[in-house]
Design a protein around this motif. Structure first.
Motif, mmCIF file in Angstrom:
data_model
loop_
_atom_site.group_PDB
_atom_site.id
_atom_site.type_symbol
_atom_site.label_atom_id
_atom_site.label_comp_id
_atom_site.label_asym_id
_atom_site.label_seq_id
_atom_site.Cartn_x
_atom_site.Cartn_y
_atom_site.Cartn_z
ATOM 1 N N ILE A 1 1.298 -1.490 0.159
ATOM 2 C CA ILE A 1 0.113 -0.243 -0.307
ATOM 3 C C ILE A 1 0.422 1.430 0.246
ATOM 4 N N THR B 1 -5.046 5.628 5.353
ATOM 5 C CA THR B 1 -5.064 4.282 4.284
ATOM 6 C C THR B 1 -6.049 3.375 6.632
ATOM 7 N N VAL C 1 -9.506 0.082 3.813
ATOM 8 C CA VAL C 1 -8.779 -0.766 2.523
ATOM 9 C C VAL C 1 -9.463 -2.455 3.347
ATOM 10 N N VAL D 1 -12.088 0.592 -0.407
ATOM 11 C CA VAL D 1 -11.808 0.218 -1.295
ATOM 12 C C VAL D 1 -11.282 -1.546 -0.594
ATOM 13 N N ILE E 1 -5.013 -2.837 -7.095
ATOM 14 C CA ILE E 1 -6.049 -1.643 -6.271
ATOM 15 C C ILE E 1 -5.607 -0.540 -5.731
ATOM 16 N N LEU F 1 -7.676 2.779 -5.452
ATOM 17 C CA LEU F 1 -7.068 3.661 -4.002
ATOM 18 C C LEU F 1 -6.147 5.022 -4.155
ATOM 19 N N LYS G 1 -8.888 7.081 -4.722
ATOM 20 C CA LYS G 1 -9.575 8.580 -3.284
ATOM 21 C C LYS G 1 -8.134 9.426 -2.365
#
Length: 355
Positions: free
Chosen positions: A19, A54, A82, A103, A117, A121, A124
């Motif tokens: 991420i 997140t 997430v 997400v 993703i 992601l 957003k």
């Protein structure tokens, strides 16, 4: 260039790494810290003062819900959940607690699939500078939905809306819930809802709305005829349209095509409503980033239907409504209570109610 400062919270070290790499692939984002559980998250929020978070929901010691409650009370910033698909129902609880969007992870377990993703992601997180977070905070401060009106106002003559359609993206679920809770119990016009949301979640969204509002709400099915006083949610990953077959208004649910940017897509739904209903419809375009709903609203406006755009004052992200207004398609610009009032004014009612 000022960057968006983000804290990544996930109990998987692999997920934190992926991420973070996704976010830092954008020159507009800086990952200021990574946290492995809720307690670590709170410590690093205090230390790094992030502008966005997140958040994984399922974590040891202190889960994501506890973090959300703490964040909204002590350091209110936008939170993007997430979440694994197995936590699908939990996502709606997170939205209730103040998360602005979510997400879905492709897998519950640490997997290279998480890179899938990336586009969603990034979009957003990058939308956060345009997000009106005070709107989210004001919603959380409200303790009860507005009461339904005692009497249904007179509809607008020949523009009585036989069908109502609502389009929304980020920030949409709470707004749609508020609208349905405020509608008059005599309202008979079917309501079609296009909320940008993944598969499975739209069915759960429908179930949730039905339980919270007492209205007949379901995920739309291909070929079914519209029923009075029913609310139909466009299925995630598919396209919902309205068709007229042998004089009966029916729903058409089709698979997503490669060229479709959104599934469900508001433009497809609203254009089909314009084609079938002409001036006898009302559509409302609510909060969301991007311009989905603009072309469909133009079609409704040109057909003589009524178009409502949510005002900047109440939209979490004033993207979709702004584009409708810029296109000259909005007959009304108002906040969510105003949208409720307009639907109550334009829609068909069951006999024996109202003036």
């Amino acid at each position: 260039m000022r960057k968006i400062r983000v804290l990544v919270v996930d109990d998987s070290s692999f997920n934190r790494k992926i991420i973070s790499e996704i976010l830092e692939s954008s020159e507009k984002i800086e990952v200021v810290g990574k946290a492995f559980d809720g307690e670590d998250a709170i410590s690093k929020i205090l230390k790094f003062q992030p502008e966005a978070i997140t958040l994984d929901l399922e974590m040891p010691r202190m889960d994501g819900f506890a973090v959300l409650r703490w964040v909204m009370a002590n350091h209110p910033v936008p939170v993007i959940v997430v979440s694994a698909r197995e936590s699908d129902r939990s996502v709606f609880k997170a939205l209730d607690l103040g998360a602005v969007d979510f997400v879905v992870k492709p897998s519950r377990h640490a997997s290279p699939q998480l890179k899938e993703i990336e586009r969603e992601l990034l979009a957003k997180i990058l939308s956060i500078p345009s997000l009106q977070f005070d709107v989210v905070r004001q919603r959380l401060a409200q303790t009860a939905p507005p009461p339904a009106p005692a009497a249904l106002p007179q509809a607008q003559g020949s523009r009585t809306a036989e069908v109502v359609a609502i389009a929304a993206s980020t920030g949409g679920p709470p707004a749609i819930q508020q609208i349905l809770q405020g509608l008059h119990p005599a309202l008979a016009s079917p309501i079609l809802v296009c909320q940008h949301m993944p598969p499975i979640f739209t069915r759960l969204f429908a179930e949730r709305l039905g339980a919270l509002t007492g209205r007949a709400v379901k995920e739309a099915e291909d070929g079914e005829a519209l029923q009075p006083a029913h609310v139909y949610i466009a299925p995630g990953g598919k396209q919902l349209r309205l068709k007229l077959k042998e004089g009966v208004k029916r729903l058409s649910v089709d698979e997503r095509k490669p060229e479709d940017r959104f599934a469900p897509c508001a433009n497809h739904l609203l254009a089909s409503v314009a084609e079938v209903c002409g001036r006898h419809c009302l559509v409302a375009v609510l909060t969301g980033m991007g311009d989905d709903g603009k072309e469909g609203s133009v079609a409704v406006h040109e057909a003589g239907g009524a178009v409502v755009a949510e005002s900047e004052a109440s939209a979490v992200i004033f993207g979709m409504p702004r584009e409708v207004i810029k296109a000259g398609a909005a007959d009304h610009i108002t906040d969510i209570p105003g949208v409720v009032g307009l639907i109550n004014r334009y829609a068909v009612m069951r006999s024996g109610f109202g003036p």
